[in-house]
Write a protein that holds these residues in place. Sequence first.
Motif, short mmCIF file in Angstrom:
data_model
loop_
_atom_site.label_atom_id
_atom_site.label_comp_id
_atom_site.label_asym_id
_atom_site.label_seq_id
_atom_site.Cartn_x
_atom_site.Cartn_y
_atom_site.Cartn_z
N GLN A 271 0.84 -1.21 0.00
CA GLN A 271 0.00 0.00 0.00
C GLN A 271 0.87 1.26 0.00
N VAL A 272 1.95 1.22 0.78
CA VAL A 272 2.88 2.35 0.81
C VAL A 272 3.50 2.56 -0.56
N ASP A 273 3.96 1.46 -1.17
CA ASP A 273 4.59 1.56 -2.49
C ASP A 273 3.60 2.08 -3.54
N GLU A 274 2.36 1.62 -3.46
CA GLU A 274 1.33 2.07 -4.41
C GLU A 274 1.08 3.57 -4.28
N THR A 275 1.02 4.04 -3.04
CA THR A 275 0.81 5.48 -2.80
C THR A 275 2.00 6.28 -3.28
N LEU A 276 3.20 5.78 -3.02
CA LEU A 276 4.41 6.46 -3.48
C LEU A 276 4.44 6.56 -5.01
N ALA A 277 3.99 5.50 -5.67
CA ALA A 277 3.97 5.51 -7.13
C ALA A 277 3.01 6.59 -7.65
N ARG A 278 1.86 6.74 -6.98
CA ARG A 278 0.91 7.78 -7.38
C ARG A 278 1.49 9.17 -7.13
N LEU A 279 2.18 9.32 -5.99
CA LEU A 279 2.82 10.60 -5.70
C LEU A 279 3.86 10.94 -6.76
N ALA A 280 4.64 9.93 -7.12
CA ALA A 280 5.69 10.15 -8.11
C ALA A 280 5.09 10.52 -9.46
N ASP A 281 4.00 9.83 -9.81
CA ASP A 281 3.36 10.11 -11.10
C ASP A 281 2.77 11.53 -11.11
N ALA A 282 2.20 11.94 -9.98
CA ALA A 282 1.62 13.28 -9.90
C ALA A 282 2.69 14.36 -9.93
N ASN A 283 3.90 14.02 -9.50
CA ASN A 283 5.00 14.99 -9.47
C ASN A 283 6.04 14.73 -10.56
N ARG A 284 5.65 13.93 -11.52
CA ARG A 284 6.56 13.59 -12.62
C ARG A 284 6.98 14.86 -13.36
N PRO A 285 8.25 14.98 -13.73
CA PRO A 285 8.69 16.17 -14.49
C PRO A 285 8.25 16.07 -15.94
N PHE A 286 8.00 17.22 -16.54
CA PHE A 286 7.64 17.28 -17.95
C PHE A 286 8.63 18.18 -18.67
N ALA A 287 8.92 17.85 -19.92
CA ALA A 287 9.85 18.65 -20.73
C ALA A 287 9.22 18.93 -22.09
N GLU A 288 9.45 20.13 -22.59
CA GLU A 288 8.87 20.53 -23.87
C GLU A 288 9.29 19.57 -24.98
#
Length: 449
Positions: free
Chosen positions: A144-161
């Motif tokens: 459950q912790v890993d699943e939540t961390l994955a969602r956090l990481a996806d929500a804070n994923r960097p984007f580049a032009e």
Amino acid sequence: MQVTETQADGLKRAYRVVLPASELDAKAQTRLTELKNQVQLKGFRPGKVPLAHLKRMYGKSVMAEVIEQAVTEANGKLVEERGLKLALQPRVELPQDEAEVRRVIDGADDLTYTIEVEVLPKIELGNFKDIAIEKPVAEVSDAQVDETLARLADANRPFAEKAGAAETGDRVTVDFVGTMDGVAFEGGTGEGIQVVLGSNSFIPGFEEQLVGVSAGDARTVTVTFPEAYAARELAGKEAVFAVTVKLVEAPGAFTLDDDFAKSLGQDSLDALKEQVRARIAQEHGGVTRQKVKRALLDALDGMHQFDVPPTLVSQEFEGVWAQVQQDLEAQKRTFADEGTTEEAARADYQRIAERRVRLGLVLAEIGERNNIQVSDDEVTRAVVERARQFPGQEQQVWDYYRRNPQAMASVRAPLFEEKVVDFLLELADVTVKPVSREELYKEDEEKAA
């Protein structure tokens, strides 16, 4: 004062009250004597105005004031002498006949009026030690912790032009103007809005129509707002958005490491994991509390069966029913869509209203008998917490509660209820039952479906 009981039907009582004219006249004379030293009339020295003259000038208004005060005092005395515990404010009916009213005000007749009240029932409390409750407790797993961390990481994923067309998963920055029948509508305009394609965070169909756009493109997007859309004036309607694409960005790679944790304000990945674990545990604990409380209230409801004040039930039902109708209207659904009829739904919510009132009375009785109280400091802290939920408007929220006794009571009531629940759980036989996360949330998820 003469009091005659005219009705004793269940929790309803009615009385005929007679206040002698001589008693009212004496009170009026006392009030006029007080006025003698207060009023200033042309031609009279202060304090030298004859009572007869004052009575001619102010007699009717003074008697009206005396009657109002006398009725209030008489009602209070009636309630106290008969040991009544009122469920609601009394309903008082004064004489309506103009000639009769005039005779009372002139001091020629006694004042006769009726008072109707609803009283609280006598409650025989059960033995709370007989209550047995299972307390479902779910441990927080590493998965459950890993699943939540994955969602956090996806929500804070960097984007580049990126150059070229936008794909699902890319982020596009857009300006748009929405119209209905060629007219712009409130809330339909945005500038510099970031949309992650495929996130389903916008109106259904909006994101899909942006797949393939490039920076600088202009595109017309046509969508239909969901029937259950929050803004009721837009629900179910078609809108056209003129969209200008400002930027297209592709998602970058991310690594769950200490640097990622630091970007979220934590010292290390381990510290972030502990924070996530604690938050999940808090969420689990909230669901556990809800289920234990529900089981406790069910037990209390089964232990206490008595008539409840009909007007309290009626008021509770009207509030619940209004919300039901509002929800159905917002969702554009009918009782048939819910698999029931209006008559059956009314009966169900009537039972719910009776249960709520009965449990409220039981909890209040338990609190009173056991001297359970909510301090002013506790209420103040709760109001402060509510104010913090409105950044920038804290003072306005605080002032609203401080100036509104009813709003302040709405804060105190749930605090009192939780204290009574805690008191009862100390007495009840509570058994911890380890369950999985799925078992813990199953019932709530089924109700939400």
